[in-house]
Write an enzyme that holds these catalytic residues in place. Structure first.
Site: not given
Lengths: 159, 159, 159, 159, 159, 159
Positions: A129, A76-77, A114
């Site tokens: 990673d 929803l950004c 965000m």
């Protein structure tokens, strides 16, 4: 709105909030996070970092690129053409950890919290990673917003 | 290799490790994480959740979709056609937090730890995004691998 | 087919060639390219490279990530889960240029020439982007396939 | 800044330059490039082009779509909502080659050189992809900026 | 499972179904659809098509590229390395419409219905986009699966 | 322009129309569509919907996210930072169908019809995907623009 959750309409359905009526202002957000790891892993990054810098520089780049993809990842950004993204990584002095700080900026109708949080998260995942062959027990944590300015709700500083 | 970091070649340059000689085996990875928040935020999710379920279900979906994009986000990850991705979210019983668990599976030459960790991270970011209008002080933490099986290095269980 | 162009059907319409009947074999492709620039730009990269290495390492990473997105960029390319991607960049000894070499590998029904060529192209564009503030006259050139093995058409070596 | 490289901060770390303080002006950039190939390949494209036009038209479209993805490919590029992208391809009159020209436009705080160069590169790679069954020896070259206007640094015309 | 909906687990939560235990078989799916439009729009496409063919060829390419992105668009779809995608468009003989047919193929553990349906949908949207300046009243319809083979559920032919 | 088709230049080649000279105005577009299905499928959604709501809520989210990716899917669409996207789905009262309505808004130099139509299409495809295990005969149809305002061509209301 439904109980203060701006992403839910009166029926509680998800929606992308209309920001069309908000003022376009200069907005900044800074987020932080950490990747906790074994001392040996910290030392291996430090040694590699001094010589070549790649673990840190790959994670920095991944964080910057991740910030640009925030609206694809977070349902929803709003898509936002960021005017800057800075990601800083360094070995923490008080813990066996890599500390990550990301700052995003834009002149827009909605904030870039965000984007900053996503930059930190993607940089942290990239650290994981790159080091997982030597340390599977790493933990990503303390991801939080530390500063936000611009917009109707004013400036926010984490306690 | 350079000091055990499989992503760095002899000169310390970043590379995507060649997994072409590894055996194709069934691989599973489970990761967990938490979003810590104010008690009121937990209650608001619980109330909304009971009625409509949207905060939790949007985050679940974002996590699943995020898992599929892992190789786009993490620079040196191999693209992998996942055979499954499960993301579970629930309100923690022992804390004011949403607990997230993601499990990914594939038959491949390399593992899916990063996919599971990415699913948790994207779900956590989505929780933050959906609740940030009421609580900017949330913290994402405890993101870690809890289980991994398949592949030469065998089964890993977090301590 | 239409005059040897495997991407055109009998009516000359674009299509993604069916590779389903081809054998899955180990395939490798290597491509090369160059970014020609002013001597001062070469020296600036060299100076920066010795100290921090960032221009070269950012371009290397961009090339690797670009290889993974080949099928999104090239309309009729098959999506392929690459098993490795290596991108090497160094300052040419015989010219004022950065020399780029990319090698991709996979076990698949079709080759990875386009992945190697895309890696070189994206690395070259990134070099341009990072140096354009000091040198707008750079030229990207000599992008070509130098080696290809695996598949029915056998091994190819550039003259 | 570090030696004129605007993408490196004082420590030489990669960052996305803050363009927030720059003026929003109308910006245009034109780039060119060539795909050199065997005479027979040129003739095959010409024949196909007259009849169906697909090699050229697929490459044109790939170039336009590639321009829109520049910020995903080039790590430190700003995402920009392009207001136009034109890609022109034609058979060169003075050589056995396809000549590619791309022009991008936007009103923004930063230029669109990378968008134009990316459009040319993706169109060139697409030409290679579509003709590689008949000609593996093609070379992509002469990719350069030929014109740029708008922004503080003023108009640039290639020598 | 929950009432036959394979995408919902026992609690009704969305998940990406585990296809890891399914057999890898050759799978094919064909979908069809139509874009209904004014007679004048059909004639304009026909005229343009005879001369240049671009409306049809742009839509064909968009459909092929859309098929490759199915798993990014449809939340619970598995990422699949398609072995072929064919999209055919022609002016319907029995109506004022463009008729679209897409066929996708793969050897995989799950089918390619969604890829074929997505190819048709994206091609149809592209037709709309290219003709909307002359006809805003177009309708996209009749998108359905017409054939599916491979996999445990056997061959499906639309009635 | 060529016969009113704004996407084709004088030679009929595809291009991304230059909207740089258009006024930035507030623009809205609403599109609708339907997924026709067996009565039992409608009932299964209704039952699931009352309990958990997932089929509808997954499709809603897919539609919103699809709207944000319009410019990646539709070759000649301009990238647009949407200010809002709403997708509503409900069981039709007059037919065995799910009815979908999407509204997009932006202040921009070009409209958002394609975003609204893409949102409807992706939501419809997601409905198909989630129900296909029980009903392969579903049909997606009636996808059309119902309202458009803002921009030089004024307000459009479907007849």
């Amino acid at each position: 709105m439904s109980g203060g959750f701006s992403h839910l309409d009166e029926q509680g359905s998800a929606r992308m909030v209309d920001v069309g009526a908000k003022a376009t202002t200069q907005r900044t957000a800074t987020a932080k996070g950490r990747v906790h790891m074994a001392r040996d892993t910290v030392e291996a990054i430090r040694a590699g970092g001094v010589e070549k810098g790649d673990v840190i520089s790959v994670a920095r780049l991944a964080g910057i690129m991740g910030a640009k993809r925030t609206a694809e990842l977070i349902p929803l950004c709003h898509p936002l053409p960021l005017s800057s993204a800075d990601v800083d990584l360094h070995l923490a002095e008080d813990a066996d950890a890599v500390e990550i700080t990301a700052t995003c900026r834009i002149a827009a109708q909605t904030g870039v919290e965000m984007e900053a949080l996503t930059a930190v998260s993607v940089a942290a995942l990239t650290i994981y990673d790159m080091c997982k062959a030597v340390d599977k027990g790493m933990r990503i944590g303390d991801i939080r917003l530390v500063h936000k300015s611009g917009g109707k709700s004013g400036t926010y500083e984490a306690a």
